[in-house]
Design a protein around this motif. Structure first.
Motif, PDB file in Angstrom:
ATOM      1  N   TYR A   1      22.392   5.224 -10.263  1.00  0.00           N
ATOM      2  CA  TYR A   1      22.245   5.042  -8.803  1.00  0.00           C
ATOM      3  C   TYR A   1      22.641   3.623  -8.399  1.00  0.00           C
ATOM      4  CZ  TYR A   1      19.915   4.458  -4.287  1.00  0.00           C
ATOM      5  OH  TYR A   1      19.648   4.170  -2.970  1.00  0.00           O
TER       6      TYR A   1
ATOM      7  N   GLU B   1       5.947   4.579 -13.007  1.00  0.00           N
ATOM      8  CA  GLU B   1       5.257   4.074 -11.814  1.00  0.00           C
ATOM      9  C   GLU B   1       5.933   2.813 -11.285  1.00  0.00           C
ATOM     10  OE1 GLU B   1       2.816   5.558  -9.990  1.00  0.00           O
ATOM     11  OE2 GLU B   1       3.239   7.207 -11.338  1.00  0.00           O
TER      12      GLU B   1
ATOM     13  N   ARG C   1       8.671   3.968  -9.233  1.00  0.00           N
ATOM     14  CA  ARG C   1       8.149   4.505  -7.967  1.00  0.00           C
ATOM     15  C   ARG C   1       7.796   3.365  -6.991  1.00  0.00           C
ATOM     16  NH1 ARG C   1       5.483   9.320  -7.293  1.00  0.00           N
ATOM     17  NH2 ARG C   1       4.758   9.441  -9.427  1.00  0.00           N
TER      18      ARG C   1
ATOM     19  N   ASN D   1      10.463   3.351  -3.248  1.00  0.00           N
ATOM     20  CA  ASN D   1       9.458   4.243  -2.672  1.00  0.00           C
ATOM     21  C   ASN D   1      10.134   5.336  -1.850  1.00  0.00           C
ATOM     22  OD1 ASN D   1       7.047   5.310  -1.917  1.00  0.00           O
ATOM     23  ND2 ASN D   1       6.587   3.746  -0.383  1.00  0.00           N
ATOM     24  N   ALA D   2      10.823   6.239  -2.510  1.00  0.00           N
ATOM     25  CA  ALA D   2      11.510   7.336  -1.824  1.00  0.00           C
ATOM     26  C   ALA D   2      11.256   8.610  -2.611  1.00  0.00           C
ATOM     27  CB  ALA D   2      13.000   7.069  -1.725  1.00  0.00           C
ATOM     28  N   GLU D   3      11.340   9.734  -1.917  1.00  0.00           N
ATOM     29  CA  GLU D   3      11.095  11.001  -2.595  1.00  0.00           C
ATOM     30  C   GLU D   3      12.128  11.248  -3.683  1.00  0.00           C
ATOM     31  OE1 GLU D   3      11.142  15.763  -1.745  1.00  0.00           O
ATOM     32  OE2 GLU D   3      11.665  14.386  -0.175  1.00  0.00           O
TER      33      GLU D   3
ATOM     34  N   LEU E   1      16.218   9.823  -4.983  1.00  0.00           N
ATOM     35  CA  LEU E   1      17.468   9.081  -4.804  1.00  0.00           C
ATOM     36  C   LEU E   1      18.574   9.975  -5.333  1.00  0.00           C
ATOM     37  CD1 LEU E   1      16.205   5.667  -6.210  1.00  0.00           C
ATOM     38  CD2 LEU E   1      16.499   6.265  -3.811  1.00  0.00           C
TER      39      LEU E   1
ATOM     40  N   ASP F   1       9.213  12.182 -10.881  1.00  0.00           N
ATOM     41  CA  ASP F   1       8.813  13.334 -11.707  1.00  0.00           C
ATOM     42  C   ASP F   1       9.892  13.705 -12.728  1.00  0.00           C
ATOM     43  OD1 ASP F   1      10.282  14.229  -9.385  1.00  0.00           O
ATOM     44  OD2 ASP F   1       9.975  16.260 -10.137  1.00  0.00           O
TER      45      ASP F   1
ATOM     46  N   THR G   1       1.517   9.583  -4.260  1.00  0.00           N
ATOM     47  CA  THR G   1       2.253   9.779  -5.511  1.00  0.00           C
ATOM     48  C   THR G   1       2.527  11.259  -5.666  1.00  0.00           C
ATOM     49  OG1 THR G   1       0.168  10.029  -6.702  1.00  0.00           O
ATOM     50  CG2 THR G   1       1.133   7.823  -6.678  1.00  0.00           C
ATOM     51  N   GLY G   2       3.331  11.611  -6.665  1.00  0.00           N
ATOM     52  CA  GLY G   2       3.584  13.020  -6.952  1.00  0.00           C
ATOM     53  C   GLY G   2       4.662  13.615  -6.062  1.00  0.00           C
TER      54      GLY G   2
ATOM     55  N   PHE H   1       6.550  12.033  -0.398  1.00  0.00           N
ATOM     56  CA  PHE H   1       7.450  11.838   0.746  1.00  0.00           C
ATOM     57  C   PHE H   1       6.761  12.177   2.067  1.00  0.00           C
ATOM     58  CE2 PHE H   1       7.879  16.279  -0.256  1.00  0.00           C
ATOM     59  CZ  PHE H   1       8.093  16.908   0.956  1.00  0.00           C
TER      60      PHE H   1
ATOM     61  N   ALA I   1       3.144   8.837   2.032  1.00  0.00           N
ATOM     62  CA  ALA I   1       3.513   7.413   2.121  1.00  0.00           C
ATOM     63  C   ALA I   1       4.177   7.091   3.471  1.00  0.00           C
ATOM     64  CB  ALA I   1       4.405   7.033   0.946  1.00  0.00           C
TER      65      ALA I   1
ATOM     66  N   ARG J   1       1.469   7.189   6.194  1.00  0.00           N
ATOM     67  CA  ARG J   1       0.656   5.960   6.205  1.00  0.00           C
ATOM     68  C   ARG J   1       1.435   4.811   6.862  1.00  0.00           C
ATOM     69  NH1 ARG J   1       0.581   3.104   0.647  1.00  0.00           N
ATOM     70  NH2 ARG J   1       2.729   3.063   1.319  1.00  0.00           N
ATOM     71  N   ASP J   2       2.705   4.653   6.456  1.00  0.00           N
ATOM     72  CA  ASP J   2       3.507   3.537   6.993  1.00  0.00           C
ATOM     73  C   ASP J   2       3.708   3.685   8.501  1.00  0.00           C
ATOM     74  OD1 ASP J   2       3.623   2.709   4.411  1.00  0.00           O
ATOM     75  OD2 ASP J   2       5.719   3.260   4.076  1.00  0.00           O
TER      76      ASP J   2
ATOM     77  N   PRO K   1      14.707   2.517   2.129  1.00  0.00           N
ATOM     78  CA  PRO K   1      15.402   3.201   1.039  1.00  0.00           C
ATOM     79  C   PRO K   1      16.013   4.505   1.538  1.00  0.00           C
ATOM     80  CG  PRO K   1      13.039   3.505   0.832  1.00  0.00           C
ATOM     81  CD  PRO K   1      13.252   2.601   1.999  1.00  0.00           C
TER      82      PRO K   1
ATOM     83  N   ARG L   1      14.477   7.298   4.177  1.00  0.00           N
ATOM     84  CA  ARG L   1      13.426   6.743   5.027  1.00  0.00           C
ATOM     85  C   ARG L   1      14.052   5.997   6.200  1.00  0.00           C
ATOM     86  NH1 ARG L   1       8.463   5.539   2.625  1.00  0.00           N
ATOM     87  NH2 ARG L   1       7.849   4.862   4.708  1.00  0.00           N
TER      88      ARG L   1
END
Lengths: 291, 390
Positions: free
Chosen positions: A51, A108, A111, A115-117, A119, A216, B41-42, B46, B49, B52-53, B305, B308
C-alpha cells in the motif's frame, strides 16, 4: 465444466496466498523449531508495504514485489535478534506465547497508525483477461497462482541446494548435531527468520489487491496458513505449497457445491481428518538416513 | 405526634432528594455528561471509531460556543464490539458513570444487544446507527433513532435503485450473515418476491473476501442485477470477482454501508454502481457545508485516511446537534422525563441552528414517531467518486 473450471481458478487464487503464508511458517519451524504465530502480522506488514509503495508513494507495483519482502524479512530478523533470542533457552510454550502477543502487538500497531476499515491496493494488471474457451482467466489470478508456485518451487530448491541454506538444513535434520558440527545457531536463526519474514512479505504483496489490508488480515491468513501447513506436512516446504492450494480449492468447492456457510468449516474438518488419519501430512518430507 | 410528622417530612424530603438525584444524573451546574458506546476495534470498527470522532467534533464545536444553555457537553465513549461488551458498556455508562443520555453508536449488533437494558432503565437513548428492528420494536418512550433508517425504508430505496435503469427479472441478493445485512434481507427478500422478481439469495461471512461460490451461483441463475447487503469491502471484492467468473453486464446496487470511495480502488472502473446515502452530500462532494465540515475534520484529525470521513462520521456529528436541540428545548429542567418530552417536540433539527454545518438530513420527532430521518439520497459512482444526486 466451465463452472467447475471457474470455481477451481477462484480456489487456486486464494489457495496461492495461503501457500505462500504457509511456506514462511514451515521454513521458520523447520530451521528453528519455533512455531511463529506472529506470521500473520508479518503478512499484514507486507500488504501494508504494498500500500505504501503503490498508493502512498505512487511507485510501480513491481517495486513493491522487489522492496517489501526484504524489508519484512529484515524486520523479522530484527525481532528474532531483539525479542526471541533472549527467549531461546525458555521452554517452547513461552516462545509460542511471545509470538502470539507479538503478532497482536504488530496488528494493533498497524490499526493505530492506519485507523481505517480497509486499505485497498489496485491490481498490478489492468489489461483484458485471457479467454480459454468460455473460461475467463484474469491476469491478476494468473500472476498470483503462477507467482506463488514459482516462489514455492524456488524456496524448496534453494533450501535443498543453496550453500547459504546449509545451516538451516543441518538444523532441520539434527539441531544438536548441527551445533556440534560448528554451524552458528545465531546466524542460522537470523537467516531463517529473514527468509520466513520475506516470504510473509511477498505473501502480503500478493494478498493486498485480492484481500485488501485490514487488521483482521493476520487472523484470516494465519488460520488458513496453519491448516495448509498441517495438511501439507508441517516440515515440508513442498507440502506447504500443495496444502495451501488444496485448501483454497476445497474451501471454494465446498462453498460452491455445498453451502457458502461451509467455506470456513470445511478447512477445519480437513485439518482434523488429516491429523487423525495422516498426522505427518499429505506431502511429508521424505527422510533418508545413510547408515 | 410531632415526632411522627417530623419523620414524615424527613422521609418525603429524602425521597424527593433521591428522585431528583437519580433523574438528573450526569447533569451539573456547568456540564452535561453524554455516554456513547460502539466498536473501536474488529470488523465493525468502521462504524464506532468514525461515530466517536464525528460526535467529538460536534461536542467541541458546541463547547467553543459556550455549550447548551450555559452547560458544556462532555462525551464519554466506551469501546464495545460484541453483544456482551455492548450490554456491559451500556450498564457501566448508565450505572457507574451516571450519564444523562446514552448514544448507541454501535450498529445493529450492539443496538440489539443493549435494547432490553435501555428500555428497562428508561435512560434517554439515541440509537444513531442500528437499523435492526430489535431496538425499534416494541416502541419505547425513551429510545430515539437518528439518520440510519429502519430496514423497510432502506429496502424500498434499494428496490427503487434496482429498477431505476431497467426492468430486471432475476435478482441476486448477496447478504452478509451478520446482524445489519440480515435485518435488511429479512425485509427486502419478501418485498422483492411479492413484486414477482425471481430472487436468488447467497450469504457470506463478515469480512469475506472470496465470493467465487456465490457469484457462480448467480451465474447459474442468470441474474440481471445483484444487490449487495454488506460493507463496501465485501461489495467491492464481490464486484471485482464478478469479472473473474464472467458475471458481466449485471446491474450492481449496494446498501448504505458500501457507499464509500474505498470501493473504487478495489473494483477499478466502478462508474454506474448505485446505492443510497443517509446524508445529503458525499464527503468530498462539491457543496459548501461539506467543504466546511471537511476543513473542521482535518483541523481536528489531520489528513483523513482512505475511506474517511464516512457516513458514520457525518451521522455522529449530526446526532450531537439533534441532542443539542432536545437539551435546549428542555431548558433548565434537565430530567429524563422532560428531555424525552422535549425531544418529541424537535422538528427539522439541523446543525446550522447551532452554528454547525448541514451535512446531514434534518431530523424531526413526535410522541408516536421516534425515527428522526426517513430521507435516503440516491448515490451513484460518477468519474470514480460517489455522488449523492440532488
Amino acid at each position: 465444466m466451465t463452472e467447475l473450471a471457474l470455481v477451481l481458478l477462484g480456489g487456486l487464487n486464494f489457495g496461492a496466498i495461503y501457500a505462500l503464508a504457509a511456506l514462511g511458517i514451515v521454513l521458520i519451524h523447520k530451521a528453528t523449531k519455533t512455531v511463529n504465530f506472529a506470521h500473520g502480522a508479518f503478512v499484514l506488514i507486507g500488504a501494508l508495504g504494498a500500500y505504501i509503495v503503490q498508493v502512498q508513494l505512487s511507485w510501480s507495483a513491481w517495486l513493491a514485489y522487489l522492496l517489501v519482502p526484504p524489508a519484512v524479512g529484515a524486520l523479522a530478523a530484527l525481532i528474532e535478534l531483539v525479542l526471541l533470542r533472549p527467549l531461546r533457552r525458555a521452554d517452547a510454550f513461552s516462545v509460542v506465547i511471545a509470538t502470539v502477543f507479538l503478532g497482536i502487538a504488530l496488528s494493533e500497531g498497524v490499526r493505530l497508525i492506519y485507523n481505517a476499515e480497509l486499505l485497498t491496493v489496485p491490481s498490478p494488471f489492468q489489461g483484458a483477461p485471457f479467454l480459454i474457451g468460455p473460461v475467463i482467466l484474469t491476469r491478476e489470478v494468473l500472476w498470483t497462482v503462477a507467482g506463488s508456485l514459482l516462489i514455492g518451487i524456488g524456496t524448496t530448491l534453494a533450501f535443498r541446494r543453496a550453500r547459504v541454506a546449509r545451516g538451516m538444513r543441518a538444523m532441520a535434520a539434527n539441531h544438536r548435531g548441527a551445533q556440534l558440527c560448528g554451524y552458528s545457531v545465531d546466524r542460522t536463526y537470523a537467516l531463517a527468520w529473514f527468509l520466513g519474514g520475506a516470504l510473509a512479505g511477498v505473501a502480503g504483496v500478493f494478498a493486498a489487491p485480492a484481500k485488501g489490508i485490514s487488521p483482521d488480515l493476520p487472523i484470516a491468513v494465519i488460520a488458513a496458513a496453519f491448516v495448509a501447513a498441517v495438511v501439507g506436512g508441517f516440515d515440508s516446504l513442498k507440502g506447504a505449497v500443495a496444502g495451501g492450494l488444496l485448501l483454497g480449492v476445497v474451501e471454494t468447492l465446498a462453498a460452491a457445491y455445498g453451502d457458502s456457510a461451509l467455506k470456513n468449516a470445511i478447512s477445519f474438518m480437513l485439518l482434523f481428518v488429516v491429523m487423525l488419519y495422516r498426522p505427518e501430512g499429505l506431502f511429508p518430507e521424505v527422510k533418508t538416513r545413510h547408515v | 405526634m410531632k415526632l411522627y410528622r417530623l419523620i414524615q417530612v424527613v422521609l418525603l424530603l429524602s425521597l424527593l432528594g433521591a428522585g431528583s438525584a437519580s433523574a438528573q444524573q450526569g447533569v451539573t451546574e456547568d456540564t452535561i455528561l453524554i455516554g456513547a458506546l460502539g466498536p473501536l476495534t474488529g470488523g465493525t470498527a468502521f462504524i464506532g471509531a468514525p461515530g466517536r470522532d464525528g460526535m467529538q467534533l460536534a461536542v467541541d464545536a458546541l463547547n467553543e460556543q459556550g455549550g447548551i444553555n450555559g452547560r458544556k457537553l462532555e462525551l464519554r465513549f466506551e469501546a464495545a464490539l460484541t453483544p456482551a461488551e455492548s450490554v456491559a458498556a451500556a450498564k457501566k455508562l448508565v450505572e457507574q458513570d451516571k450519564v444523562f443520555v446514552l448514544v448507541l453508536a454501535s450498529g445493529s449488533t450492539g443496538a440489539a444487544a443493549a435494547a432490553d437494558y435501555v428500555r428497562s432503565v428508561g435512560v434517554p437513548t439515541y440509537n444513531i446507527f442500528g437499523a435492526t428492528p430489535v431496538i425499534r420494536e416494541p416502541f419505547a418512550d425513551n429510545v430515539f433513532h437518528g439518520a440510519i433508517t429502519d430496514p423497510r425504508t432502506s429496502a424500498a430505496a434499494l428496490i427503487e435503485r434496482l429498477t431505476r435503469d431497467g426492468d430486471p427479472e432475476r435478482i441476486g441478493l448477496l447478504a452478509g450473515s451478520y446482524a445489519f445485512p440480515q435485518a435488511n434481507l429479512s425485509v427486502i427478500r419478501p418485498m422483492l418476491e411479492e413484486r414477482g422478481f425471481d430472487v436468488t439469495v447467497e450469504t457470506f461471512d463478515q469480512n469475506a473476501k472470496d465470493f467465487t461460490a456465490q457469484l457462480v451461483s448467480f451465474l447459474r441463475a442468470d441474474v440481471d442485477a445483484v444487490l449487495v447487503l454488506g460493507s463496501f469491502a465485501e461489495a467491492g471484492f464481490a464486484i471485482k470477482q464478478a469479472g473473474q467468473v464472467g458475471l458481466g453486464g449485471v446491474h450492481w446496487v449496494v446498501d448504505g454501508s458500501a457507499v464509500n470511495n474505498a470501493i473504487v480502488p478495489i473494483i477499478g472502473n466502478a462508474d454506474g454502481i448505485l446505492g443510497y446515502y443517509n446524508a445529503p452530500f458525499y464527503p468530498g462532494q462539491d457543496a459548501e457545508p461539506m467543504e466546511r465540515y471537511l476543513a473542521l475534520w482535518r483541523a481536528a484529525y489531520g489528513e483523513p485516511p482512505q475511506g474517511r470521513p464516512n457516513i458514520y462520521d457525518l451521522t455522529g456529528y449530526g446526532s450531537v446537534y439533534v441532542l443539542a436541540h432536545a437539551i435546549d428545548k428542555a431548558d433548565d429542567d434537565l430530567t429524563w422525563e422532560n428531555l424525552i418530552a422535549s425531544w418529541e417536540r424537535v422538528e427539522g433539527a439541523l446543525p446550522s441552528d447551532f452554528g454547525g454545518y448541514d451535512v446531514v438530513f434534518p431530523e424531526s420527532f413526535s410522541a408516536t414517531d421516534h425515527q428522526g430521518n426517513d430521507h435516503l439520497g440516491t448515490a451513484v459512482i460518477q468519474d470514480g467518486v460517489w455522488t449523492v444526486l440532488p
